[in-house]
Scaffold this active site. Structure first.
Site, PDB file in Angstrom:
ATOM      1  N   CYS A 188      40.196  59.188 -40.160  1.00 14.49           N
ATOM      2  CA  CYS A 188      39.887  60.209 -41.151  1.00 14.49           C
ATOM      3  C   CYS A 188      40.291  61.573 -40.590  1.00 14.49           C
ATOM      4  O   CYS A 188      40.090  61.845 -39.402  1.00 14.49           O
ATOM      5  CB  CYS A 188      38.394  60.236 -41.476  1.00 14.49           C
ATOM      6  SG  CYS A 188      37.790  58.720 -42.226  1.00 14.49           S
ATOM      7  N   ALA A 189      40.866  62.419 -41.428  1.00 18.38           N
ATOM      8  CA  ALA A 189      41.227  63.769 -40.997  1.00 18.38           C
ATOM      9  C   ALA A 189      39.968  64.588 -40.730  1.00 18.38           C
ATOM     10  O   ALA A 189      39.939  65.416 -39.829  1.00 18.38           O
ATOM     11  CB  ALA A 189      42.091  64.450 -42.054  1.00 18.38           C
TER      12      ALA A 189
END
Length: 142
Positions: A50-51
């Site tokens: 996930c960013a």
């Protein structure tokens, strides 16, 4: 197979006229979720891929495929908190066996998320689903 809480979100999305309203609704869902305590925001609960920073804390009741799957989640990004809330509605309270049979892609497509999330957010959403499925699979195998 989706939970009643997810069906409620899907019905709400049908009544909202445009994506801006749906986006705000997802954000509101995230704001309504209780935050995780910093003490449980550790590498073991962090979702990779996930960013944003994302944590999923499993709270599984029972053993094997019949165990009830519950989890809490949090993120440092408000839209991602909303996506966690959507996944919570989709999975929380199902048996581990049922978690493994949910077609998350199909269910989430009903909300039109694939068409309106950036590729980074879509990848993060997939990573969260994979983490949930992995947690369920570990419990089912035990």
């Amino acid at each position: 197979m989706a939970s009643p809480a997810f069906e409620e979100i899907a019905e709400t999305f049908e009544f909202l006229d445009d994506w801006e309203e749906r986006y705000r609704h997802v954000i509101d869902l995230g704001k309504a979720m209780p935050a995780l305590e910093d003490a449980v925001k550790v590498p073991a609960t962090k979702v990779t891929g996930c960013a944003s920073q994302v944590w999923i804390l499993p709270q599984i009741e029972g053993e094997g495929r019949g165990a009830v799957f519950r989890f809490r989640g949090d993120s440092d990004a408000i839209i991602v908190r909303g996506l966690i809330a959507v996944l919570h509605a989709l999975y929380d309270g199902l048996t581990v066996g049922d978690v493994l049979t949910v077609d998350a892609g199909r269910e989430l497509a009903r909300l039109g998320l694939n068409d309106h999330l950036s590729s980074q957010r879509s990848n993060g959403l997939r990573a969260m689903v994979e983490r949930i499925r992995s947690l369920a699979a570990e419990t089912a195998a035990a």
